[in-house]
Design a protein around this motif. Structure first.
Motif, short mmCIF file in Angstrom:
data_model
loop_
_atom_site.label_atom_id
_atom_site.label_comp_id
_atom_site.label_asym_id
_atom_site.label_seq_id
_atom_site.Cartn_x
_atom_site.Cartn_y
_atom_site.Cartn_z
N ASP A 1 0.85 -1.19 0.00
CA ASP A 1 0.00 0.00 0.00
C ASP A 1 0.89 1.25 0.00
OD1 ASP A 1 -2.31 1.49 -0.10
OD2 ASP A 1 -2.66 1.43 2.06
N ALA A 2 1.87 1.25 -0.90
CA ALA A 2 2.88 2.31 -0.93
C ALA A 2 3.19 2.72 -2.36
CB ALA A 2 4.16 1.82 -0.25
N LEU A 3 3.81 3.85 -2.50
CA LEU A 3 4.23 4.35 -3.81
C LEU A 3 5.13 3.35 -4.53
CD1 LEU A 3 4.21 6.76 -5.76
CD2 LEU A 3 6.10 7.73 -4.46
N THR A 4 5.93 2.63 -3.77
CA THR A 4 6.86 1.66 -4.36
C THR A 4 6.16 0.42 -4.90
OG1 THR A 4 7.29 0.80 -2.15
CG2 THR A 4 8.86 2.41 -3.04
N ASP A 5 4.86 0.30 -4.70
CA ASP A 5 4.10 -0.79 -5.33
C ASP A 5 3.96 -0.57 -6.84
OD1 ASP A 5 3.67 -2.18 -2.95
OD2 ASP A 5 1.76 -1.19 -2.56
N VAL A 6 4.17 0.65 -7.31
CA VAL A 6 4.09 0.95 -8.74
C VAL A 6 5.37 0.45 -9.40
CG1 VAL A 6 3.91 2.79 -10.46
CG2 VAL A 6 2.69 3.00 -8.27
N ASP A 7 5.22 -0.37 -10.45
CA ASP A 7 6.37 -0.94 -11.14
C ASP A 7 7.37 0.14 -11.54
OD1 ASP A 7 5.73 -3.61 -11.01
OD2 ASP A 7 4.74 -3.66 -12.96
N GLY A 8 8.63 -0.07 -11.19
CA GLY A 8 9.70 0.80 -11.61
C GLY A 8 9.96 2.00 -10.71
N ILE A 9 9.04 2.34 -9.82
CA ILE A 9 9.23 3.49 -8.93
C ILE A 9 10.11 3.07 -7.76
CG2 ILE A 9 8.10 5.07 -7.31
CD1 ILE A 9 7.48 5.85 -10.13
N ARG A 10 11.13 3.90 -7.49
CA ARG A 10 11.99 3.67 -6.33
C ARG A 10 11.96 4.92 -5.47
NH1 ARG A 10 17.28 1.89 -9.38
NH2 ARG A 10 18.19 2.71 -7.49
N VAL A 11 12.03 4.75 -4.17
CA VAL A 11 11.98 5.87 -3.24
C VAL A 11 13.13 5.75 -2.25
CG1 VAL A 11 10.62 7.05 -1.46
CG2 VAL A 11 9.46 6.02 -3.43
N GLY A 12 13.82 6.86 -2.03
CA GLY A 12 14.89 6.90 -1.05
C GLY A 12 14.74 8.12 -0.16
N HIS A 13 15.26 8.03 1.05
CA HIS A 13 15.15 9.14 1.99
C HIS A 13 16.45 9.26 2.78
CE1 HIS A 13 13.26 12.01 4.68
NE2 HIS A 13 13.81 11.36 5.68
N GLY B 1 15.44 16.73 6.07
CA GLY B 1 15.42 15.47 5.35
C GLY B 1 15.07 15.70 3.90
N THR B 2 15.38 14.72 3.08
CA THR B 2 15.09 14.78 1.66
C THR B 2 14.60 13.42 1.20
OG1 THR B 2 16.78 16.45 1.27
CG2 THR B 2 16.11 15.16 -0.62
N THR B 3 13.54 13.42 0.41
CA THR B 3 13.02 12.19 -0.18
C THR B 3 13.10 12.32 -1.69
OG1 THR B 3 11.51 11.84 1.67
CG2 THR B 3 10.99 10.69 -0.39
N VAL B 4 13.57 11.26 -2.35
CA VAL B 4 13.66 11.24 -3.80
C VAL B 4 12.75 10.13 -4.32
CG1 VAL B 4 15.15 10.88 -5.81
CG2 VAL B 4 16.02 12.10 -3.80
N VAL B 5 11.88 10.49 -5.25
CA VAL B 5 11.05 9.52 -5.96
C VAL B 5 11.67 9.38 -7.33
CG1 VAL B 5 8.75 8.95 -6.80
CG2 VAL B 5 9.01 10.26 -4.67
N LEU B 6 12.25 8.22 -7.60
CA LEU B 6 12.96 7.97 -8.85
C LEU B 6 12.04 7.24 -9.82
CD1 LEU B 6 15.72 8.16 -10.30
CD2 LEU B 6 16.25 5.92 -9.33
N ALA B 7 11.81 7.87 -10.96
CA ALA B 7 10.95 7.26 -11.98
C ALA B 7 11.71 6.16 -12.70
CB ALA B 7 10.51 8.33 -12.98
N PRO B 8 10.99 5.23 -13.33
CA PRO B 8 11.68 4.21 -14.12
C PRO B 8 12.38 4.85 -15.33
CG PRO B 8 9.29 3.99 -14.32
CD PRO B 8 9.55 5.09 -13.35
N THR B 9 13.30 4.12 -15.93
CA THR B 9 13.97 4.61 -17.13
C THR B 9 12.92 5.00 -18.16
OG1 THR B 9 15.86 3.19 -16.69
CG2 THR B 9 15.61 4.00 -18.95
N ASP C 1 12.16 12.58 -14.56
CA ASP C 1 13.06 11.47 -14.26
C ASP C 1 13.09 11.18 -12.76
OD1 ASP C 1 14.22 11.01 -16.98
OD2 ASP C 1 14.62 13.14 -16.73
N ALA C 2 12.81 12.20 -11.96
CA ALA C 2 12.74 12.04 -10.51
C ALA C 2 12.01 13.25 -9.95
CB ALA C 2 14.14 11.95 -9.89
N VAL C 3 11.56 13.13 -8.71
CA VAL C 3 10.97 14.24 -7.97
C VAL C 3 11.67 14.28 -6.61
CG1 VAL C 3 8.88 15.16 -6.88
CG2 VAL C 3 8.73 14.03 -9.11
N VAL C 4 12.10 15.47 -6.21
CA VAL C 4 12.77 15.64 -4.92
C VAL C 4 11.82 16.39 -3.99
CG1 VAL C 4 14.72 16.70 -3.72
CG2 VAL C 4 15.06 15.62 -5.95
#
Length: 121
Positions: A13-25, A36-44, A76-79
């Motif tokens: 039940d998270a953003l990372t359930d979407v194929d190819g999406i990666r999240v780092g904090h 703090g900083t969160t990065v949502v990395l889109a798939p290629t 390509d990403a959202v910060v």
């Protein structure tokens, strides 16, 4: 909304359930550091994105590029970070990382000639 009208969620039940999406904090260690900083990395190839900026003094970077009247079709990403100059500068590191990997809007004839699209707020 009745339960049968609720769309199904992914296993987390998270953003990372979407194929190819990666999240780092990352954050500054310690209880007193409110940073703090969160990065949502889109798939290629990027992902379609939109933004709604509100408030009297919002701090943003490249969010105007998401206007549908503009050239940018994907990000390509959202910060997500503090709106200060230092917080928004975190997007510079993400942009450099993506460029090193050849990810972004092509701007030249060679494969690595790209400009990553990294909106931040």
């Amino acid at each position: 909304m009745p339960d049968d009208d609720v769309p199904p969620t992914g296993p987390l039940d998270a953003l990372t359930d979407v194929d190819g999406i990666r999240v780092g904090h990352a954050r500054v260690p310690g209880d007193l550091a409110l940073s703090g900083t969160t990065v949502v990395l889109a798939p290629t190839g990027g992902a379609v994105a939109a933004v709604d900026v509100r408030g009297g003094g919002p701090g943003t970077r490249e969010t105007d590029a998401l206007d549908p009247r503009n050239l940018v079709q994907r990000v390509d990403a959202v910060v997500l970070t503090g709106g200060s100059a230092f917080g928004l500068d975190a997007a510079s590191g993400v942009t450099a990382w993506l460029e090193e990997r050849g990810r972004g809007v092509p701007v030249g004839p060679e494969p690595g000639q790209v400009v990553p699209v990294v909106p931040a707020a």
